[in-house]
Write a protein that holds these residues in place. Structure first.
Motif, PDB file in Angstrom:
ATOM      1  N   SER A 119      -8.700  10.945   6.666  1.00 19.98           N
ATOM      2  CA  SER A 119      -9.171  11.633   5.594  1.00 19.98           C
ATOM      3  C   SER A 119      -9.998  12.690   6.478  1.00 19.98           C
ATOM      4  CB  SER A 119      -9.057  10.511   4.530  1.00 19.98           C
ATOM      5  OG  SER A 119     -10.004  10.151   4.980  1.00 19.98           O
ATOM      6  N   ASP A 120     -11.186  12.464   6.684  1.00 20.72           N
ATOM      7  CA  ASP A 120     -12.466  13.956   6.824  1.00 20.72           C
ATOM      8  C   ASP A 120     -12.080  14.834   7.757  1.00 20.72           C
ATOM      9  OD1 ASP A 120     -13.687  11.972   4.522  1.00 20.72           O
ATOM     10  OD2 ASP A 120     -14.539  11.033   6.114  1.00 20.72           O
ATOM     11  N   ARG A 152      -9.019   4.928   4.086  1.00 20.83           N
ATOM     12  CA  ARG A 152      -9.204   6.200   3.676  1.00 20.83           C
ATOM     13  C   ARG A 152     -10.695   6.644   4.013  1.00 20.83           C
ATOM     14  NH1 ARG A 152      -7.989  10.548  -0.006  1.00 20.83           N
ATOM     15  NH2 ARG A 152      -9.449  10.743  -1.203  1.00 20.83           N
ATOM     16  N   GLN A 174     -15.592   1.452  13.246  1.00 13.35           N
ATOM     17  CA  GLN A 174     -16.830   1.952  13.683  1.00 13.35           C
ATOM     18  C   GLN A 174     -16.958   1.186  14.519  1.00 13.35           C
ATOM     19  OE1 GLN A 174     -20.024   1.374  10.863  1.00 13.35           O
ATOM     20  NE2 GLN A 174     -20.956   2.646  12.164  1.00 13.35           N
ATOM     21  N   VAL A 204      -1.586   3.536  -0.357  1.00 14.73           N
ATOM     22  CA  VAL A 204      -2.822   5.133  -1.578  1.00 14.73           C
ATOM     23  C   VAL A 204      -3.037   3.740  -2.307  1.00 14.73           C
ATOM     24  CG1 VAL A 204      -3.384   6.073  -3.198  1.00 14.73           C
ATOM     25  CG2 VAL A 204      -1.187   6.654  -2.440  1.00 14.73           C
ATOM     26  N   GLY A 205      -4.880   3.368  -1.769  1.00 17.53           N
ATOM     27  CA  GLY A 205      -5.903   2.348  -1.923  1.00 17.53           C
ATOM     28  C   GLY A 205      -6.314   1.695  -1.082  1.00 17.53           C
ATOM     29  N   LYS A 209      -4.737  -1.104  -0.361  1.00 14.61           N
ATOM     30  CA  LYS A 209      -4.186  -2.716  -0.276  1.00 14.61           C
ATOM     31  C   LYS A 209      -3.162  -3.057  -0.013  1.00 14.61           C
ATOM     32  CE  LYS A 209      -6.995  -2.947  -4.560  1.00 14.61           C
ATOM     33  NZ  LYS A 209      -6.911  -0.929  -4.668  1.00 14.61           N
ATOM     34  N   PRO A 227       4.936   8.120  -4.126  1.00 12.82           N
ATOM     35  CA  PRO A 227       4.458   8.434  -4.859  1.00 12.82           C
ATOM     36  C   PRO A 227       3.754   6.733  -5.310  1.00 12.82           C
ATOM     37  CG  PRO A 227       6.041   9.673  -4.906  1.00 12.82           C
ATOM     38  CD  PRO A 227       6.155   9.137  -3.935  1.00 12.82           C
ATOM     39  N   LEU A 228       2.898   7.232  -5.533  1.00 14.40           N
ATOM     40  CA  LEU A 228       2.047   5.516  -5.658  1.00 14.40           C
ATOM     41  C   LEU A 228       1.835   4.166  -5.852  1.00 14.40           C
ATOM     42  CD1 LEU A 228       2.852   6.774  -9.862  1.00 14.40           C
ATOM     43  CD2 LEU A 228       0.334   7.411  -7.965  1.00 14.40           C
ATOM     44  N   ASN A 229       2.555   4.253  -4.434  1.00 11.82           N
ATOM     45  CA  ASN A 229       3.729   2.729  -3.907  1.00 11.82           C
ATOM     46  C   ASN A 229       4.663   2.573  -3.974  1.00 11.82           C
ATOM     47  OD1 ASN A 229       0.550   3.538  -2.522  1.00 11.82           O
ATOM     48  ND2 ASN A 229      -0.110   1.888  -3.580  1.00 11.82           N
ATOM     49  N   THR A 289       0.672  16.373   2.646  1.00  8.76           N
ATOM     50  CA  THR A 289      -0.599  16.212   2.377  1.00  8.76           C
ATOM     51  C   THR A 289      -0.700  15.574   0.606  1.00  8.76           C
ATOM     52  OG1 THR A 289      -1.449  18.503   3.273  1.00  8.76           O
ATOM     53  CG2 THR A 289      -3.037  16.719   2.013  1.00  8.76           C
ATOM     54  N   ASP A 290      -0.175  16.211  -0.596  1.00  8.79           N
ATOM     55  CA  ASP A 290       0.473  15.403  -1.708  1.00  8.79           C
ATOM     56  C   ASP A 290       1.077  14.837  -1.578  1.00  8.79           C
ATOM     57  OD1 ASP A 290       2.173  17.218  -1.644  1.00  8.79           O
ATOM     58  OD2 ASP A 290       2.079  18.289  -2.838  1.00  8.79           O
ATOM     59  N   SER A 298       4.416  14.914  -1.730  1.00  8.88           N
ATOM     60  CA  SER A 298       4.871  14.866  -2.834  1.00  8.88           C
ATOM     61  C   SER A 298       6.811  15.601  -1.714  1.00  8.88           C
ATOM     62  CB  SER A 298       4.951  16.685  -3.844  1.00  8.88           C
ATOM     63  OG  SER A 298       5.196  17.498  -2.417  1.00  8.88           O
ATOM     64  N   HIS A 299       6.482  15.871  -0.403  1.00  8.70           N
ATOM     65  CA  HIS A 299       7.574  15.910   0.610  1.00  8.70           C
ATOM     66  C   HIS A 299       6.808  15.804   1.520  1.00  8.70           C
ATOM     67  CE1 HIS A 299       4.984  19.721   0.030  1.00  8.70           C
ATOM     68  NE2 HIS A 299       5.907  19.991   1.345  1.00  8.70           N
TER      69      HIS A 299
END
Lengths: 711, 327
Positions: free
Chosen positions: B20-21, B62, B82, B103-104, B106, B156-158, B201-202, B204-205
Motif C-alpha cells: 500500500s505504500d 496494509r 520482512q 479490509v482490515g 482479518k 465494499p466493507l467485506n 483504489t477506492d 468502488s468499481h
C-alpha cells in the motif's frame, strides 16, 4: 377434431375413458397417415424441400406418341427399337417400358410409356427426342406423364390470355443514386454476412443490411453490381433491390460449388461436382447456364471431371474455374471452353457452338479473351522436342479467323495479360537458357488496335531477373513489373506510348510482391503481402512519386473500390490473429479500421460503367471547379458537424462519468466509519492526507561478549 | 521512460502486487518462489521459499507485514514480509489460485481450482493477529461456478466477494450468508474466460479482462456494466491508474501459439486506454511474450508488467505522461 386440445383437456378425457396416462407409451402412438388432426407440423421447411424433389409422382414417366401402329408379329421389333433409343438417354426401370395393345386386333395403339429412374432422365429424354423423326410419317411427340393431366385441362376453345397490367419492378440500381456518392461493400465474418456503406467522410462504415447464415459458402457481386449472389445446398440465389436486399431469383442446382457471372451479368454459370460412386470413376460434374433475370436454364453440360479439366493451373477438384470464359465485352455474346485439342466457342443467341464446330488447335493449353472485343489469344506449347515451336495466336470470333500468330522457341511457360480495354496484350514468356538448366523471362507485347497488330519483344535490362508480378494500368498505356530477387526486388514502370516501349522509372529494393492499380489508373499500391507482413506503398505514376507508405500487418487481400477513391486491405481468417479490414484513401491515409474475428471476405460492390455520354463527361471535367466547390462546402460542413458531434459525445461521456464518481464518493464517505472500524480505528483511507512518518528501527545485528583482559 | 528489467524469475510471471505504500513490489511466477523488489529501482530484496508449485497470486497486508500466496502445490501460505519466514500453511485438496486480504486484513479469500473430481471453491479464512493463534478452518466455503475461478476479491466493507473465472460470469456473493447475490447479464458480459480482475483504489468499481479480447468496467455494488474496452488480442492482465483516468490492458495470444508467429504478430504490448472515452491512447512494448500480470504503483507514477518471458518490467512514467489531457 380441428381444435387443438390442451394437455388439461387430454387429461380429463383420459380419466373419463379410464386410461392411466402415466403408463401410456407415447412412442407407440401413431397418427393415421395423411391425418394431422388440424395440427400443423413444425418442420414445414422439411416438407417444402421434399416437395421440390418429388412433385407429382409420375415425373419420371414419359409418354411417347406417334409411334407406328404395328401388328403383333412386329411388336417385339418395335419395342426393341424404342428401347434402344430411350435406353441411351437414361436407365429405363425394369418393366418400365409399356406399349399398350388393342385387344381385338393385337395391334399397338401407337404410343407407349417409359419409366425412368429419375425425373431428370425423363426430362432429358423428352428434350432430346420430342420431334424425333423415326421416319417421314412418324415424328415422335414426347411428354412427361404428369403433363398429360395439364393438357387434359386445356379448354377446347381458345380464350385470349388476360394481359396483366405492367408493374414496374424495383430500381435494382438504386444504390447508385446515393446522395453522398458512397460505395457499398459486403463482408463475411463468422456466420454473418453484412452489406455496409463506406462512409469515408464520417470515417466509419454505415450498415445497410445484415443477415446471419445468408450463404453456405461464399457471396459474390455480379460484375455490374446489380446482384449479390449467395450459394446454398439447393442452388444459387441472387439478392438486390431498392431499399434492402430481397431475393430476386433462385437457380436450382443441387450441391452447387462454384458460380460465375457473365461480364454483362446476363447469365450465371453454376458448377457442381459429385463424388464418384465407385473409385475407378472420376468425379461427375454438372454445369448450368441460367438467364439471370428469368431464372431459366439456357444450357446445361454434364460429364466427367476429366472432360472439363484442361488447361489453367490448378483449380477446383481438377477443374480450372471458370470452365466457361466469357468474351466479347459486356454484351455477353460468346463464351468458350478449353477442350482437348479444341477450343469450343458458343454463342448466346442459340447457346450452341458457332458453326456447330469447335475450333481445332492441336495441343492448346491455354486461352484468354480480350476484355473488350471478341478476340482471344491462345497458347500452344512446344511439340516434338522443339521441332515444332510454341506459338501464341489471336483469333477473332465469330469469323474464327487467325489475326496474328507468333512462334516462340525454347519456351517453358507462357502467361497472357490483357489490358482492361483490350488495347494491349502482354505475353510473358519463360524461356530456357542454352544449357536448359534455368529459365529467363521476356515479354511479347501486342498492340491489338493498331494495323496488322505489331508485336514488340521486350526484355528487362537484366534478363535474368525473376518476374514476381506484372500488371497493366487499367484504361491506360502503362504497366508495372516487379522483378529481381527476393527479399528486396525492384519495381519498374513502362509506357506503351509513342510506338515503342519506354521505361518511366525503376524503384530499387522495395518490399513488395504484388501490384494493385487503381481502377482509374494513375495510382498503384505496391504491396508486400504474406512474407512481407503487409507493407504498403501508395505510388503516383503520373508524378512518379511515393504518396505514402504504410503497413497493415499480416494483410492478405487488397481491393480498390470501383471508383478508385478508397482501398480496403484485409486480413482474412488464413491468419488467426488480426482479422478485420482497414479502409484507406487513395493516397494512403488510414481512414478507419474494423476488427472482426473469423473474417472471410471483403468485396466492394462493383459499379456499372458511367451512364454519361463522353461529351457530358468532358463537360464535367471542364467545369470541375464549379462542381467541386459544392462538394468542398459539403465536406467542410460534415467535418464541422463531426467534430461538433464528437465534442458533444465526449462531453456527455465525461458528465456521465462524473456522475458515477460522485455517487461512489458518496457511498465511500458513508462507509468511512465502518471501514475505520474494520481497520481497528486506523483512519488512513487512501484519499486522506498522506502522512510520511519516519520510523527508526534499531536492529540488533549481533551481540558478542569479549572479555578484555586487564592490563 | 526507460524501463527497468527485473530478471529474477525463471518461469513466466503470473501476478504482481504493490504494497500500500508503493515501495515494495511482490511478484509471483510459475517458478515456485515469490519475490519482493524495491519498487523504485527494481533491486531484488528477497524471495519467499517454501512453495512446491507455480505461485498464482499474492496479496500483502496494509501494514506490509504479512504476505499471502496461493500456489498450485495445493496450498496457500502466510509469510512474514520482512524475514521471509513461513508463518502458516493452508492446505487444500486442489491447487489454490486467487488470494485477497479483506479490509482490515482479518480475513482472506482463497480460491481453489477444480481438480480430480472436486469442483472449484472459494474459501474464506480468518487471519489471526498473532500467527501462533492461526487456524486452518474456513469461515465460509462458496461453491457453484463451473470451471476455474481466476480471481476473487472483497467487495465494499467485506460484505461481498466478487469472483470471475472460466465460465466468463462475474458473480457477487454475500459473505454473511454465503449466498449468490448477483450474476452479470449474459448479454453484456464477457464471452470467454475472465483472466484478471482489478479493483479501483477506492474500491468502488473494478475492471475485468477476458480472453474475448475485451476488458469491462463494472460498478462493484450494482454490477452495472459501465465501460467496455475492445482490443485486438486476448486480455491476460488489467490494471487501473490510481491517478489518471487510464486503464492498462496486457495480453497476447496463447502461449502455445507464440512460437508460430512473428513476435510482432502477438503485439505483446501493454495498451493504455482512456477510462472514460474507451479509446486507445498508447502502448508500451517490450516483452517477448504475452503479458500475464500488470500492476500500478499506488502513487500512479509507475507501473510494472510481468510477461510469459519471465521478466518484470518496471516503468516510471516520463513527466510528459502526466500532461496527457484527460478528455
Amino acid at each position: 377434431m380441428a381444435e387443438v386440445m390442451s394437455m388439461e383437456d387430454i387429461r380429463t378425457e383420459a380419466s373419463r375413458l379410464n386410461i392411466d396416462l402415466s403408463v401410456v407409451d407415447w412412442n407407440s402412438v401413431y397418427v393415421p397417415p395423411g391425418e394431422d388432426f388440424g395440427i400443423k407440423s413444425d418442420d414445414e421447411d422439411l416438407n417444402e424441400e421434399d416437395s421440390l424433389e418429388f412433385d407429382g409422382g409420375f415425373g419420371n414417366v414419359i409418354v411417347v406418341d406417334n409411334l407406328p401402329v404395328v401388328p403383333r408379329e412386329k411388336f417385339e421389333k418395335l419395342e426393341g427399337v424404342v428401347r434402344k433409343i430411350y435406353s441411351q438417354l437414361g436407365v429405363i426401370k425394369e418393366n418400365g417400358l409399356w406399349m399398350p395393345v388393342e385387344e381385338e386386333t393385337g395391334k399397338t395403339r401407337g404410343y407407349c410409356f417409359i419409366e425412368y429412374n429419375t425425373s431428370q432422365e425423363a426430362e432429358l429424354a423428352k428434350e432430346k427426342t420430342n420431334g424425333y423423326k423415326l421416319d417421314r410419317a412418324h415424328i415422335f411427340s414426347v411428354n412427361i406423364f404428369d403433363e398429360i393431366e395439364k393438357f387434359m385441362r386445356v379448354p377446347d376453345e381458345w380464350a385470349p390470355p388476360e394481359s396483366k397490367p405492367y408493374t414496374s419492378g424495383e430500381n435494382l440500381q438504386h444504390w447508385l443514386t446515393d446522395e453522398k456518392g458512397r460505395d457499398q461493400f459486403v463482408i463475411r465474418a463468422g456466420s454473418d454476412t453484412e452489406v455496409l456503406w463506406n462512409d469515408a467522410r464520417q470515417v466509419k462504415a454505415d450498415p445497410v443490411y445484415k443477415r446471419p447464415f445468408w450463404t453456405e459458402s461464399f457471396v459474390q457481386w455480379s460484375p455490374l453490381g446489380t446482384y449479390l449472389a449467395t450459394v446454398h445446398r439447393q442452388g444459387a440465389a441472387v439478392w438486390g433491390g431498392a431499399s434492402t436486399f430481397n431475393r430476386l431469383m433462385r437457380y436450382a442446382h443441387p450441391q452447387v460449388k462454384l458460380i460465375d457471372f457473365s461480364p454483362g451479368e446476363k447469365y450465371l454459370v453454376t458448377y457442381s461436382s459429385h463424388e464418384p460412386s465407385n473409385p475407378r470413376d472420376s468425379h461427375r460434374v454438372g454445369l448450368n447456364i441460367f438467364d439471370v433475370r428469368t431464372g431459366k436454364v439456357m444450357r446445361d453440360f454434364k460429364g466427367s471431371a476429366d472432360e472439363f479439366a484442361f488447361g489453367g493451373t490448378g483449380g477446383f477438384t481438377g477443374v480450372s474455374w471458370p470452365v466457361f470464359r466469357w468474351g466479347g465485352g459486356k454484351e455477353d455474346k460468346y463464351f468458350a471452353r478449353l477442350g482437348k485439342n479444341v477450343i469450343s466457342v458458343y454463342e448466346t443467341e442459340t447457346f450452341s457452338l458457332i458453326d456447330k464446330k469447335s475450333i481445332k488447335v492441336e495441343n492448346v493449353t491455354d486461352f484468354s479473351w480480350s476484355p473488350a472485343d471478341p478476340i482471344f489469344a491462345l497458347f500452344v506449347p512446344e511439340q516434338g522436342g522443339g521441332n515444332q515451336p510454341a506459338r501464341v495466336s489471336l483469333f477473332q470470333i465469330p469469323s474464327k479467323q487467325e489475326l496474328r500468330q507468333k512462334n516462340l522457341f525454347s519456351v517453358s511457360d507462357c502467361k497472357m495479360y490483357w489490358q482492361s480495354e483490350g488495347e494491349y496484350l502482354a505475353v510473358k514468356v519463360d524461356r530456357y537458357t542454352k544449357t536448359k538448366k534455368s529459365t529467363y523471362t521476356g515479354f511479347e507485347l501486342f498492340r491489338i488496335k493498331e494495323r496488322d497488330i505489331p508485336i514488340e519483344v521486350f526484355e528487362l535490362e537484366n534478363k535474368n531477373d525473376k518476374i514476381i508480378a506484372f500488371a497493366w494500368e487499367p484504361k491506360g498505356h502503362r504497366f508495372a513489373v516487379i522483378h529481381g530477387d527476393n527479399p528486396r526486388p525492384d519495381i519498374s514502370f513502362y509506357s506503351m506510348k509513342g510506338g515503342k516501349v519506354s521505361k518511366l522509372t525503376t524503384l530499387k529494393q522495395k518490399q513488395a510482391n504484388a501490384l494493385f492499380w487503381s481502377p482509374g489508373g494513375r495510382f498503384v499500391i505496391l504491396a508486400g503481402l504474406k512474407g512481407f507482413n503487409g507493407q504498403l506503398e501508395f505510388f503516383n505514376v503520373d508524378e512518379l512519386e511515393t504518396m505514402a507508405t504504410a503497413e497493415h500487418f499480416m494483410a492478405t487481400d487488397i481491393e480498390w473500390d470501383p471508383t478508385g477513391r478508397y482501398v480496403a486491405t484485409s486480413v482474412t481468417s488464413v491468419h488467426e490473429m488480426e482479422n478485420g479490414f482497414n479502409i484507406w484513401s487513395f493516397n494512403g491515409k488510414l481512414l478507419y479500421r474494423i476488427l472482426k474475428d473469423h473474417f472471410f471476405q471483403f468485396l466492394w460492390r462493383p459499379r456499372p460503367p458511367s451512364f454519361l455520354s463522353p461529351e457530358k463527361e468532358e463537360e464535367i471535367m471542364k467545369n470541375l471547379k464549379k462542381y467541386s466547390k459544392k462538394y468542398d462546402v459539403e465536406d467542410q460542413d460534415i467535418t464541422l458537424l463531426l467534430s461538433e458531434q464528437d465534442r458533444e459525445k465526449r462531453k456527455q461521456l465525461k458528465e456521465e462519468w462524473n456522475r458515477w464518481v460522485n455517487e461512489w464518493k458518496k457511498y465511500h464517505q458513508q462507509d468511512k466509519m465502518d471501514r475505520q472500524m474494520l481497520r481497528d480505528g486506523e483512519a488512513s483511507d487512501v484519499e486522506e492526507e498522506y502522512e510520511a512518518k519516519e520510523v527508526e528501527i534499531e536492529e540488533l545485528v549481533d551481540v558478542s561478549e569479549e572479555i578484555v583482559a586487564d592490563a | 521512460m526507460r524501463p527497468i528489467l527485473m530478471k529474477g524469475h525463471e518461469r513466466p510471471l503470473t501476478f504482481l502486487k504493490y504494497n500500500s505504500d508503493g515501495d515494495l513490489l511482490f511478484s509471483c511466477a510459475k517458478d515456485h518462489t515469490p519475490t519482493v523488489w524495491f519498487a523504485d529501482n527494481g533491486e531484488r530484496l528477497g524471495t519467499y521459499r517454501g512453495h512446491n508449485g507455480a505461485v498464482w497470486c499474492c496479496d500483502v497486508s496494509r501494514d506490509s507485514t504479512r504476505l499471502i500466496t496461493g500456489s498450485a502445490d495445493q496450498s496457500a501460505k502466510l509469510w512474514d514480509v520482512q524475514s521471509g519466514a513461513q508463518l502458516f500453511t493452508f492446505n487444500f485438496d486442489s491447487p489454490a489460485r486467487a488470494v485477497d486480504f479483506s479490509v482490515g486484513d482479518k480475513l482472506a479469500v482463497i480460491t481453489t481450482d477444480p481438480f480430480m473430481g472436486l469442483t472449484s471453491a472459494i474459501h474464506v479464512k480468518r487471519i489471526a493477529a498473532d500467527p501462533d493463534d492461526q487456524v486452518g478452518e474456513s469461515v465460509l466455503v462458496l461453491k457453484g461456478p463451473q470451471g476455474r475461478i481466476n480471481r476473487a476479491v472483497w467487495g465494499p466493507l467485506n460484505k461481498t466477494i466478487i469472483s470471475a473465472g472460466e465460465d466468463a460470469v462475474v458473480r457477487i456473493w454475500d459473505t454473511e450468508t454465503g449466498k449468490l447475490l448477483q450474476e452479470n447479464d449474459k448479454e453484456i458480459g464477457h464471452k470467454k474466460t475472465v483472466t484478471s480482475l482489478a479493483k479501483s483504489t477506492d474500491g468502488s468499481h473494478f475492471l475485468t479482462g477476458s480472453l474475448d479480447k475485451s476488458a469491462k468496467l463494472w460498478d462493484i455494488r450494482s454490477l452495472t456494466l459501465i465501460k467496455t474496452y475492445v482490443t485486438e488480442r486476448p486480455v491476460n492482465a488489467v490494471a487501473m491508474s490510481p491517478l489518471l483516468n487510464h486503464v492498462v490492458l496486457g495480453g497476447g495470444q496463447d502461449a502455445s501459439a507464440v512460437t508460430t508467429t512473428d513476435h510482432r504478430a502477438g503485439k505483446f504490448e501493454a495498451k493504455f486506454y482512456d477510462k472514460v472515452l474507451q479509446e486507445e491512447i498508447g502502448g508500451v512494448k517490450g516483452h517477448f511474450g504475452p503479458i500475464n500480470a500488470l500492476a500500478f504503483n499506488p502513487d500512479g507514477k509507475s507501473f510494472s508488467s510481468g510477461g510469459e518471458d519471465g521478466y518484470v518490467r518496471l516503468h516510471h512514467f516520463d513527466p510528459d505522461y502526466f500532461k496527457i489531457p484527460s478528455i
